[in-house]
Design a protein around this motif. Sequence first.
Motif, mmCIF file in Angstrom:
data_model
loop_
_atom_site.group_PDB
_atom_site.id
_atom_site.type_symbol
_atom_site.label_atom_id
_atom_site.label_comp_id
_atom_site.label_asym_id
_atom_site.label_seq_id
_atom_site.Cartn_x
_atom_site.Cartn_y
_atom_site.Cartn_z
ATOM 1 N N LYS A 160 0.917 -1.301 0.109
ATOM 2 C CA LYS A 160 0.215 0.101 0.111
ATOM 3 C C LYS A 160 0.964 1.218 0.103
ATOM 4 O O LYS A 160 0.445 2.332 -0.399
ATOM 5 N N PHE A 161 2.057 1.233 0.450
ATOM 6 C CA PHE A 161 2.930 2.210 0.374
ATOM 7 C C PHE A 161 3.595 2.432 -0.851
ATOM 8 O O PHE A 161 4.533 3.374 -1.235
ATOM 9 N N GLY A 162 3.166 1.731 -1.817
ATOM 10 C CA GLY A 162 3.826 1.870 -3.200
ATOM 11 C C GLY A 162 5.116 0.992 -3.478
ATOM 12 O O GLY A 162 5.941 1.024 -4.524
ATOM 13 N N LEU A 163 5.221 -0.097 -2.753
ATOM 14 C CA LEU A 163 6.658 -0.957 -2.928
ATOM 15 C C LEU A 163 6.080 -2.393 -3.424
ATOM 16 O O LEU A 163 5.004 -2.803 -3.069
ATOM 17 N N GLY A 164 6.824 -2.692 -4.497
ATOM 18 C CA GLY A 164 6.374 -4.106 -5.051
ATOM 19 C C GLY A 164 5.406 -3.809 -6.159
ATOM 20 O O GLY A 164 4.980 -4.882 -6.765
ATOM 21 N N VAL A 165 4.985 -2.675 -6.624
ATOM 22 C CA VAL A 165 3.999 -2.299 -7.363
ATOM 23 C C VAL A 165 4.444 -1.062 -8.044
ATOM 24 O O VAL A 165 5.128 -0.280 -7.735
ATOM 25 N N LYS A 166 3.848 -0.733 -9.375
ATOM 26 C CA LYS A 166 4.097 0.356 -10.185
ATOM 27 C C LYS A 166 3.450 1.479 -9.606
ATOM 28 O O LYS A 166 2.164 1.466 -9.289
ATOM 29 N N LEU A 167 3.983 2.766 -9.439
ATOM 30 C CA LEU A 167 3.423 3.822 -8.806
ATOM 31 C C LEU A 167 2.594 4.559 -9.929
ATOM 32 O O LEU A 167 2.100 5.756 -9.728
ATOM 33 N N ASN A 168 2.912 4.192 -11.137
ATOM 34 C CA ASN A 168 1.983 4.736 -12.495
ATOM 35 C C ASN A 168 2.536 6.408 -12.836
ATOM 36 O O ASN A 168 1.841 7.020 -13.113
ATOM 37 N N VAL A 169 3.922 6.401 -12.476
ATOM 38 C CA VAL A 169 4.527 7.719 -12.842
ATOM 39 C C VAL A 169 4.131 8.047 -14.356
ATOM 40 O O VAL A 169 4.325 6.917 -15.122
ATOM 41 N N ASP A 170 4.221 9.204 -14.908
ATOM 42 C CA ASP A 170 4.097 9.471 -16.226
ATOM 43 C C ASP A 170 5.402 9.299 -17.004
ATOM 44 O O ASP A 170 5.606 10.224 -17.720
ATOM 45 N N LEU A 171 5.721 8.054 -16.993
ATOM 46 C CA LEU A 171 7.096 7.605 -17.963
ATOM 47 C C LEU A 171 7.186 6.364 -18.249
ATOM 48 O O LEU A 171 6.182 5.561 -17.412
ATOM 49 N N PRO A 172 7.571 6.067 -19.271
ATOM 50 C CA PRO A 172 7.487 4.586 -19.778
ATOM 51 C C PRO A 172 8.598 3.740 -19.124
ATOM 52 O O PRO A 172 9.520 4.452 -18.419
ATOM 53 N N ASN A 173 8.385 2.635 -19.114
ATOM 54 C CA ASN A 173 9.177 1.525 -18.466
ATOM 55 C C ASN A 173 9.522 1.523 -17.140
ATOM 56 O O ASN A 173 10.881 1.371 -16.476
ATOM 57 N N GLU A 174 8.648 2.117 -16.305
ATOM 58 C CA GLU A 174 8.640 1.922 -14.767
ATOM 59 C C GLU A 174 8.730 0.699 -14.098
ATOM 60 O O GLU A 174 7.982 -0.431 -14.556
ATOM 61 N N LYS A 175 9.490 0.299 -13.443
ATOM 62 C CA LYS A 175 9.912 -0.916 -12.684
ATOM 63 C C LYS A 175 8.997 -1.133 -11.350
ATOM 64 O O LYS A 175 8.765 -0.072 -10.713
ATOM 65 N N ARG A 176 8.556 -2.226 -10.989
ATOM 66 C CA ARG A 176 7.788 -2.418 -9.854
ATOM 67 C C ARG A 176 8.665 -2.602 -8.499
ATOM 68 O O ARG A 176 7.740 -2.462 -7.389
ATOM 69 N N GLY A 177 9.869 -2.923 -8.512
ATOM 70 C CA GLY A 177 10.460 -3.222 -7.209
ATOM 71 C C GLY A 177 10.047 -4.667 -6.721
ATOM 72 O O GLY A 177 9.745 -5.341 -7.700
ATOM 73 N N ASN A 178 10.346 -5.028 -5.745
ATOM 74 C CA ASN A 178 10.140 -6.449 -5.222
ATOM 75 C C ASN A 178 9.745 -6.314 -3.688
ATOM 76 O O ASN A 178 10.757 -6.029 -3.032
ATOM 77 N N VAL A 179 8.712 -6.931 -3.558
ATOM 78 C CA VAL A 179 8.416 -7.366 -2.099
ATOM 79 C C VAL A 179 8.312 -8.997 -2.309
ATOM 80 O O VAL A 179 7.216 -9.125 -2.956
ATOM 81 N N PRO A 180 8.882 -9.826 -1.744
ATOM 82 C CA PRO A 180 9.162 -11.233 -2.173
ATOM 83 C C PRO A 180 7.605 -11.647 -1.786
ATOM 84 O O PRO A 180 6.885 -11.412 -0.953
ATOM 85 N N GLU A 181 7.442 -12.911 -2.473
ATOM 86 C CA GLU A 181 6.189 -13.879 -2.289
ATOM 87 C C GLU A 181 6.610 -14.905 -1.617
ATOM 88 O O GLU A 181 7.660 -15.472 -1.617
ATOM 89 N N PRO A 182 5.502 -15.499 -0.676
ATOM 90 C CA PRO A 182 6.061 -16.655 0.024
ATOM 91 C C PRO A 182 6.456 -17.840 -0.648
ATOM 92 O O PRO A 182 7.085 -18.475 -0.195
ATOM 93 N N GLU A 183 6.107 -17.812 -2.004
ATOM 94 C CA GLU A 183 6.706 -19.103 -2.797
ATOM 95 C C GLU A 183 8.024 -19.180 -2.960
ATOM 96 O O GLU A 183 8.749 -20.215 -3.206
#
Length: 659
Positions: A399-422
């Motif tokens: 919810k703080f914007g980690l591990g997801v795209k913030l949808n900034v108005d620029l192309p090719n934004e990365k989402r970072g990583n908050v690990p999944e249990p798998e």
Amino acid sequence: MNSFFERRYIITGIFITLMVILLARLFYIQVVDDRYFLFANNNVIRKNILFPARGPILDRNNKILVQNEPVYDLMVIPKQVKPFDTLEFCRLIGIDKEGFDKRFQKARGYSLYKASAFEKQLSVAFYRSLQERLSDFPGFFGQLRSVRSYPDSTAAHFLGYTGEVTEKDIEKSGKYYRLQDYIGVTGIEKAYEEVLRGQRGVENLLVDSRNVPQGRYAHGLYDTAAVAGERLISSLDIKLQKLGEKLMRNKVGSIVAIEPATGEILTFVSSPTYDPNLMVGRQRGNHMAAMYKDPYNPLLTRPIQAYYSPGSSFKPLDALIGLQEGIITPQTSYFCPHYYMAGNHRVNCEHYDGPTDLRKGIANSCNTYFCYVFDRLMNRNGAKKTRGTFLDWREKVSKFGLGVKLNVDLPNEKRGNVPEPERYDKIFGKNRWRSSSIISLAIGQGELLATPLQLANIECTIANRGYYYTPHLIKAIGDKKVIRKEFTEKHDVGIDAEYFQPVIDGMQQVVESGTAVNARIPGIVMCGKTGTVQNSRGKNHSVFVAFAPRDTPRIAIAVVVENAGFGSSWAAPIASYIVEQYLRDTITKPKAQVEYIINANLLPPPKGSKPRVIRRDSVKKNSTDTPAKQITLKSAQKTDTKKERTLELASQAIRRNDE
């Protein structure tokens, strides 16, 4: 006799049939089928495409960042080319015979009858001198268009650049574009392409047998005017941007500063950078080739594409989740003996903190304290339910914007990583891992990765006491100053406002008496958090996040300096200069301190290289230093390391005295 009359009718019938066929064909050619009309017109009418000026881009104070500059493309229609002095022609436009043959064959391959670019982006002055001789070279003519120009040679990664369309671009646009059109390739140029590009026009010119224009066809009745692209007003502060790029010279990393109240990005620095004017003109290909070979990758947009462990800058976020879940209170204390034992794994703390509550834990960046907090978060439902509890924690972090795209108005934004249990199932076995297995997440390490933009956005959320606006670089579009609706919507992170007070208290202490005392600005209450992020490929990364002023935040910032060591030594001072410049329009720190940061060379050695050399320009080859210069450089590096350690020890001493 009868036979003669019979043949006469047959012959007459044949002639009548031929005449009917010819008349029908003539009617079809002149009335039904317009191809021959077009072919005839093409012999006397030249259709010139009028390329619209792309919309200019301004900074938040209406200072021009990008404008247009007229150039000429030298066009050729191969079928109209007559024998001429090829060597003289090559001399005039500055190419060799091999280059001429290559270009002419490409034009023939495109079309014998249609115009295509033979040589692109000739300056106006150059074309004027060439124009006097063009009548000697039938089949060649000039076409006016415009290219981008960058008066301040700054903000390259934010602005992006344009280039010729590809077949994929043409297909994707529904055939709107044509070969040799220009399109935004990166940055704002790409993100706002439809707004910036404008609308093409057409000019119909009458030409004589020598292909010399004789005026407009039908007095311009069938011409259409080009419509210029919309103007964009960006959120960038050009003065702040220049300072940021200057501070990050000869360093790898980035600076992102955001206005918390709006989400407008004030500074967007990616280092090393390059002069955006290098992406324009006849030498563009050579410049790009040099940058692709550059070991420091100046084309990477680090604020949204580079991944870093948040390190200690993540600790305030984990504290907020702990407070919201009722796991801790501001008064909750844990004893720090210089380490924390996670099962049989020891997590070291930088210093002996003794009894530590929330505020002190943040101020001293106590690893032990936050390991205890994380352990309690993961075990609040029992050790056997760690997986489900972890998923809940992961959702809150996202919810703080980690591990997801913030949808900034620029192309090719990365989402970072908050690990999944798998991921942990693969490492430890399904449901066989516990809080001690993933304890590195407590201090922002391990598999947790973020972009600098995400780090700055977390500071906006803390500054706003629980919400943020989507970070964006364009604040208004066109003369009507249109604001995109999605940039005005709040994103709530699900933490009650009351829990931010103790966390912000601790962040204020970080700057006033804690690990970032070097970033303190007299008269401005700044709240921040240092981070010394582990780096498996070399020296640790220096990280600092902050916002200021405390009670009426106007700027939130994240600074990452790769391979620079302690967050207090490099990232924190850089952030303080940016913050003070924005709030006061000046820097009150001694000039020598600022110059020391500016002139420091923290570039890591390129892979496979030996001694590090001073780097001056992203697209220039590194100079070959003499042994004496290299010895001096090594000494300077040792001095930097010694001074860095001295600054950290001084910070610790100040904290002890304060306690």
